[in-house]
Design an enzyme around this catalytic site. Structure first.
Site, PDB file in Angstrom:
ATOM      1  N   GLU A  21      -7.109  14.289   4.980  1.00 12.49           N
ATOM      2  CA  GLU A  21      -6.331  15.347   5.647  1.00 12.49           C
ATOM      3  C   GLU A  21      -6.179  16.566   4.736  1.00 12.49           C
ATOM      4  O   GLU A  21      -6.259  17.708   5.201  1.00 12.49           O
ATOM      5  CB  GLU A  21      -4.963  14.795   6.072  1.00 12.49           C
ATOM      6  CG  GLU A  21      -5.138  13.777   7.180  1.00 12.49           C
ATOM      7  CD  GLU A  21      -3.854  13.110   7.619  1.00 12.49           C
ATOM      8  OE1 GLU A  21      -3.188  12.502   6.749  1.00 12.49           O
ATOM      9  OE2 GLU A  21      -3.521  13.182   8.797  1.00 12.49           O
ATOM     10  N   ALA A  48      -2.682   8.817   1.038  1.00 11.22           N
ATOM     11  CA  ALA A  48      -1.259   8.854   0.678  1.00 11.22           C
ATOM     12  C   ALA A  48      -0.926   7.586  -0.093  1.00 11.22           C
ATOM     13  O   ALA A  48      -1.563   6.544   0.084  1.00 11.22           O
ATOM     14  CB  ALA A  48      -0.420   8.963   1.940  1.00 11.22           C
ATOM     15  N   GLU A 103      -6.091   4.475   8.143  1.00  9.89           N
ATOM     16  CA  GLU A 103      -4.698   4.242   8.553  1.00  9.89           C
ATOM     17  C   GLU A 103      -4.573   3.140   9.597  1.00  9.89           C
ATOM     18  O   GLU A 103      -3.632   2.340   9.563  1.00  9.89           O
ATOM     19  CB  GLU A 103      -4.075   5.536   9.103  1.00  9.89           C
ATOM     20  CG  GLU A 103      -3.681   6.535   8.040  1.00  9.89           C
ATOM     21  CD  GLU A 103      -4.786   7.503   7.669  1.00  9.89           C
ATOM     22  OE1 GLU A 103      -5.979   7.194   7.909  1.00  9.89           O
ATOM     23  OE2 GLU A 103      -4.472   8.580   7.127  1.00  9.89           O
ATOM     24  N   GLY A 160      -4.706  10.431   3.808  1.00  8.91           N
ATOM     25  CA  GLY A 160      -4.093  11.719   3.486  1.00  8.91           C
ATOM     26  C   GLY A 160      -5.002  12.585   2.612  1.00  8.91           C
ATOM     27  O   GLY A 160      -4.919  13.813   2.664  1.00  8.91           O
TER      28      GLY A 160
HETATM   29  C1  HXC Z   1      -1.527   3.608  -3.599  1.00  4.89           C
HETATM   30  C2  HXC Z   1      -3.679   3.194  -4.315  1.00  4.89           C
HETATM   31  C3  HXC Z   1      -4.204   3.773  -3.140  1.00  4.89           C
HETATM   32  C4  HXC Z   1      -3.284   4.293  -2.179  1.00  4.89           C
HETATM   33  C5  HXC Z   1      -5.839   3.119  -4.357  1.00  4.89           C
HETATM   34  N1  HXC Z   1      -4.725   2.800  -5.049  1.00  4.89           N
HETATM   35  N2  HXC Z   1      -5.559   3.698  -3.204  1.00  4.89           N
HETATM   36  N3  HXC Z   1      -2.348   3.113  -4.538  1.00  4.89           N
HETATM   37  N4  HXC Z   1      -1.965   4.182  -2.462  1.00  4.89           N
HETATM   38  N5  HXC Z   1      -3.685   4.905  -1.074  1.00  4.89           N
HETATM   39  C6  HXC Z   1      -4.627   2.161  -6.348  1.00  4.89           C
HETATM   40  C7  HXC Z   1      -4.924   0.673  -6.271  1.00  4.89           C
HETATM   41  O1  HXC Z   1      -3.805  -0.044  -5.851  1.00  4.89           O
HETATM   42  C8  HXC Z   1      -5.328   0.370  -7.685  1.00  4.89           C
HETATM   43  O2  HXC Z   1      -4.153   0.279  -8.458  1.00  4.89           O
HETATM   44  C9  HXC Z   1      -6.045   1.649  -8.120  1.00  4.89           C
HETATM   45  O3  HXC Z   1      -5.602   2.660  -7.230  1.00  4.89           O
HETATM   46  C10 HXC Z   1      -7.556   1.516  -8.007  1.00  4.89           C
HETATM   47  O4  HXC Z   1      -7.872   1.088  -6.704  1.00  4.89           O
HETATM   48  P1  HXC Z   1      -8.789  -0.191  -6.386  1.00  4.89           P
HETATM   49  O5  HXC Z   1      -8.427  -0.677  -5.028  1.00  4.89           O
HETATM   50  O6  HXC Z   1      -8.728  -1.175  -7.502  1.00  4.89           O
HETATM   51  O7  HXC Z   1     -10.237   0.472  -6.399  1.00  4.89           O
HETATM   52  P2  HXC Z   1     -11.524   0.049  -5.550  1.00  4.89           P
HETATM   53  O8  HXC Z   1     -11.700  -1.445  -5.579  1.00  4.89           O
HETATM   54  O9  HXC Z   1     -12.625   0.896  -6.083  1.00  4.89           O
HETATM   55  O10 HXC Z   1     -11.210   0.451  -4.026  1.00  4.89           O
HETATM   56  C11 HXC Z   1     -11.037   1.795  -3.714  1.00  4.89           C
HETATM   57  C12 HXC Z   1     -10.472   1.916  -2.289  1.00  4.89           C
HETATM   58  C13 HXC Z   1      -9.145   1.096  -2.207  1.00  4.89           C
HETATM   59  C14 HXC Z   1     -11.480   1.383  -1.271  1.00  4.89           C
HETATM   60  C15 HXC Z   1     -10.234   3.415  -2.028  1.00  4.89           C
HETATM   61  O11 HXC Z   1      -8.312   1.456  -3.324  1.00  4.89           O
HETATM   62  C16 HXC Z   1      -8.378   1.338  -0.956  1.00  4.89           C
HETATM   63  O12 HXC Z   1      -8.711   0.830   0.123  1.00  4.89           O
HETATM   64  N6  HXC Z   1      -7.271   2.109  -1.069  1.00  4.89           N
HETATM   65  C17 HXC Z   1      -6.393   2.381   0.050  1.00  4.89           C
HETATM   66  C18 HXC Z   1      -7.041   3.414   0.959  1.00  4.89           C
HETATM   67  C19 HXC Z   1      -6.171   3.718   2.161  1.00  4.89           C
HETATM   68  O13 HXC Z   1      -5.812   2.855   2.948  1.00  4.89           O
HETATM   69  N7  HXC Z   1      -5.810   4.991   2.298  1.00  4.89           N
HETATM   70  C20 HXC Z   1      -4.965   5.465   3.393  1.00  4.89           C
HETATM   71  C21 HXC Z   1      -3.503   5.438   2.977  1.00  4.89           C
HETATM   72  S1  HXC Z   1      -2.461   5.820   4.339  1.00  4.89           S
HETATM   73  P3  HXC Z   1      -3.943  -0.942  -9.525  1.00  4.89           P
HETATM   74  O14 HXC Z   1      -2.572  -0.708 -10.038  1.00  4.89           O
HETATM   75  O15 HXC Z   1      -4.126  -2.192  -8.769  1.00  4.89           O
HETATM   76  O16 HXC Z   1      -5.029  -0.699 -10.541  1.00  4.89           O
HETATM   77  C22 HXC Z   1      -2.505   7.487   4.455  1.00  4.89           C
HETATM   78  C23 HXC Z   1      -1.606   8.058   5.528  1.00  4.89           C
HETATM   79  C24 HXC Z   1      -1.496   9.553   5.411  1.00  4.89           C
HETATM   80  O17 HXC Z   1      -3.185   8.138   3.739  1.00  4.89           O
HETATM   81  C25 HXC Z   1      -0.283  10.034   6.137  1.00  4.89           C
HETATM   82  C26 HXC Z   1       0.061  11.458   5.862  1.00  4.89           C
HETATM   83  C27 HXC Z   1       0.400  11.847   4.489  1.00  4.89           C
END
Ligand code: HXC
Length: 258
Positions: A112, A66, A132, A109
């Site tokens: 999911e 998400a 999460e 997400g």
């Molecule tokens: C918003 C995101 C994102 C996310 C990545 N990006 N994941 N933006 N929400 N979930 C964006 C980054 O900010 C970055 O933007 C661009 O995508 C590329 O990501 P990088 O981090 O530079 O890439 P990388 O170094 O390859 O790392 C990949 C990654 C990392 C390991 C997947 O991006 C990461 O940890 N993302 C978050 C993953 C996460 O926590 N997901 C769960 C979310 S909570 P810029 O602008 O800087 O280039 C959730 C709750 C669900 O899902 C609830 C129900 C719906």
């Protein structure tokens, strides 16, 4: 339907394609995007040209979860009023089979959404994870429920509490993906898989999916009563008559979907 902003769609050879299309953000799922995905699934569900829905991501990853930027300032009240999970709930009502073709990051997400598909074909570079807990929250779109039902409490709790990245081999071993394929063959293999199902008689496919899903939430007895009614119902279809006559007459069946 309003113009699609965050996904791309197409229909080809009985397959309704949905491509998540925020590749620069690794297909992070914002609320409009989920709404577009679900509305498209519903449109495909009533489109007789579509037999199977295939969901995948443009760019490197399936989805990194998400959109954290969208959630960062949320409160329980904004979440309650937004009621975003109503869209997610509608995925459960899709009658046609949904195949997810996943690759690289399938996180939060995104994981999911993948688990809401009926089948997963995964590129060998896929990593699944629920990160999460590292954000101080938890899965909210069915992750704790779907993963636990699929793999049992022991591994589900371990994976959700550690945020460990799950390798495809583990995913296959624990039975939440159907197939591992070479990354360059992902779409070819997923389409191949979709076509195997697309050529089956649609009414039987529909009632089989519905009956199998009953097993997830109901007792064996209730599920079997439900299965029986669907079995009876298929004997009202032209495809049952055609399928069985073709067998008796030693020829290939020609299914029409009626
Ligand atoms: C918003 C995101 C994102 C996310 C990545 N990006 N994941 N933006 N929400 N979930 C964006 C980054 O900010 C970055 O933007 C661009 O995508 C590329 O990501 P990088 O981090 O530079 O890439 P990388 O170094 O390859 O790392 C990949 C990654 C990392 C390991 C997947 O991006 C990461 O940890 N993302 C978050 C993953 C996460 O926590 N997901 C769960 C979310 S909570 P810029 O602008 O800087 O280039 C959730 C709750 C669900 O899902 C609830 C129900 C719906």
């Amino acid at each position: 339907m309003n113009a699609l902003q965050f996904i791309e769609t197409s229909i080809e050879d009985g397959i309704g394609f949905i491509f998540l299309n925020r590749p620069k953000q690794l297909n992070a799922l914002n609320r409009k995007m989920i709404s577009e995905i679900v509305s498209t699934m519903e449109a495909f569900d009533i489109d007789s040209q579509v037999k199977v829905i295939l969901l995948t991501g443009n760019g490197k990853a399936f989805s990194a979860g998400a959109d954290i930027d969208e959630m960062v300032n949320d409160s329980p009240i904004t979440l309650e009023l937004t009621n975003q999970f109503a869209d997610w709930d509608r995925i459960n009502l899709i009658r046609k089979p949904i195949i997810g073709a996943v690759k690289s990051f399938v996180f939060g997400g995104g994981f999911e959404l993948a688990l809401a598909c009926d089948f997963l074909v995964a590129a060998s570079d896929t990593q699944f994870s629920f990160p999460e807990v590292t954000l101080g929250v938890m899965p909210g779109a069915g992750g704790t429920q779907r993963l636990t039902k699929l793999v049992g409490k022991t591994k589900a709790l371990e994976w959700i509490l550690t945020a460990e990245r799950i390798h495809v081999k583990s995913a296959l071993h624990y039975g939440f993906i159907n197939k591992i394929v070479a990354p360059e063959l992902l779409m070819e293999e997923a389409v191949d898989f979709a076509q195997k199902i697309a050529k089956q008689p649609p009414l039987a496919v529909r009632l089989i999916k519905e009956s199998v899903n009953k097993a997830v939430d109901h007792s064996l007895y209730e599920g079997m009563q439900f299965e029986r009614k669907n079995f009876y119902l298929l004997f009202a279809s032209g495809d049952q008559k055609e399928g069985m006559s073709a067998f008796v007459e030693k020829r290939k069946p020609k299914f029409t979907g009626g």
